[in-house]
Motif scaffolding. Structure first.
Motif, PDB file in Angstrom:
ATOM      1  N   LEU A  95      72.929  19.860 -49.146  1.00 53.80           N
ATOM      2  CA  LEU A  95      73.063  18.660 -48.321  1.00 53.80           C
ATOM      3  C   LEU A  95      72.589  17.423 -49.086  1.00 53.80           C
ATOM      4  N   ASP A  96      71.454  17.547 -49.789  1.00 59.38           N
ATOM      5  CA  ASP A  96      70.955  16.420 -50.582  1.00 59.38           C
ATOM      6  C   ASP A  96      71.959  16.015 -51.652  1.00 59.38           C
TER       7      ASP A  96
ATOM      8  N   TYR B 258      73.092  31.994 -49.266  1.00 59.17           N
ATOM      9  CA  TYR B 258      72.256  30.802 -49.393  1.00 59.17           C
ATOM     10  C   TYR B 258      71.079  30.870 -48.422  1.00 59.17           C
TER      11      TYR B 258
ATOM     12  N   ASP C 164      67.782  28.681 -46.555  1.00 62.65           N
ATOM     13  CA  ASP C 164      67.665  27.347 -45.962  1.00 62.65           C
ATOM     14  C   ASP C 164      67.383  26.298 -47.039  1.00 62.65           C
ATOM     15  N   ALA C 165      66.588  26.657 -48.010  1.00 64.68           N
ATOM     16  CA  ALA C 165      66.274  25.725 -49.106  1.00 64.68           C
ATOM     17  C   ALA C 165      67.535  25.413 -49.917  1.00 64.68           C
ATOM     18  N   ASP C 166      68.379  26.428 -50.148  1.00 69.01           N
ATOM     19  CA  ASP C 166      69.639  26.210 -50.880  1.00 69.01           C
ATOM     20  C   ASP C 166      70.547  25.270 -50.090  1.00 69.01           C
ATOM     21  N   MET C 167      70.608  25.467 -48.783  1.00 69.76           N
ATOM     22  CA  MET C 167      71.457  24.614 -47.940  1.00 69.76           C
ATOM     23  C   MET C 167      70.928  23.170 -47.940  1.00 69.76           C
ATOM     24  N   GLU C 168      69.611  23.023 -47.938  1.00 70.58           N
ATOM     25  CA  GLU C 168      69.008  21.691 -47.984  1.00 70.58           C
ATOM     26  C   GLU C 168      69.346  20.989 -49.293  1.00 70.58           C
ATOM     27  N   ARG C 169      69.285  21.712 -50.412  1.00 69.29           N
ATOM     28  CA  ARG C 169      69.647  21.133 -51.716  1.00 69.29           C
ATOM     29  C   ARG C 169      71.119  20.737 -51.740  1.00 69.29           C
TER      30      ARG C 169
ATOM     31  N   GLU D 141      74.858  14.122 -50.051  1.00 69.36           N
ATOM     32  CA  GLU D 141      74.543  12.768 -49.604  1.00 69.36           C
ATOM     33  C   GLU D 141      74.102  11.847 -50.733  1.00 69.36           C
TER      34      GLU D 141
END
Length: 183
Positions: A45-46, A36, A38-43, A49
């Motif tokens: 997380l979104d 993954y 950083d962008a994949d991890m951000e998605r 949440e």
């Protein structure tokens, strides 16, 4: 007849199960977690949440909390400090305190610790940090309490000055040293 109903029921269940089949995952979700970006991890997380309830105002970080409501009918035009005090309600505020004379760091520690204890005994919570041999910062989680603390500290014999929001208040037992107050 029973066999026909049984077959019909099984077909209905199969159709429902097939209809509830989850959608295909996006390409980024099919990757191994170790690959993954950083962008994949951000998605991720979104997505995590997405269904969470929003936080209450008192649980939000201070910079995201709404400003306190100010009742304009209670404002005294002759006392601008009361307005400033109202706007600092529930906000963190730093106050700088100078100890009179040329105290050692230990003496400043002792005096400011005594002042802090007196404030705590009066239900005014302040954290204290020494920044110099004669100077300390008092950090108030509820900034409106800083003015009550100022009234106490300027009455103390060893208080040279208290500074709140760039306004200097001289101690009552010390000669004025700030030209801005003499004008």
């Amino acid at each position: 007849m029973n066999k026909v109903l049984l077959v019909f029921a099984l077909l209905s269940v199969l159709i429902l199960v097939a209809a509830k089949k989850p959608k295909d995952k996006p390409e980024w979700a099919k990757k191994d977690i170790r690959d993954y970006s950083d962008a994949d991890m951000e998605r991720l997380l979104d997505q995590w949440e997405e269904d969470e309830d929003p936080l209450d105002d008192d649980e939000l970080p201070e910079h995201l909390r709404p400003m306190p409501k100010i009742d304009m009918t209670k404002i005294d035009a002759a006392d601008p400090e009361s307005l400033l005090q109202m706007t600092k309600k529930g906000r963190t505020l730093m106050t700088f305190v100078n100890v009179a004379g040329k105290p050692t760091r230990e003496k400043t520690e002792e005096v400011t610790k005594l002042w802090q204890t007196s404030l705590w005994n009066n239900h005014i919570q302040a954290e204290r940090y020494l920044v110099d041999d004669h100077r300390a910062i008092f950090l108030f989680k509820d900034g409106s309490q800083a003015w009550t603390a100022k009234e106490y500290m300027v009455d103390q014999e060893l208080c040279e000055s208290v500074t709140i929001e760039n306004k200097v208040y001289d101690g009552k037992h010390v000669k004025k040293t700030h030209k801005s107050d003499e004008l």
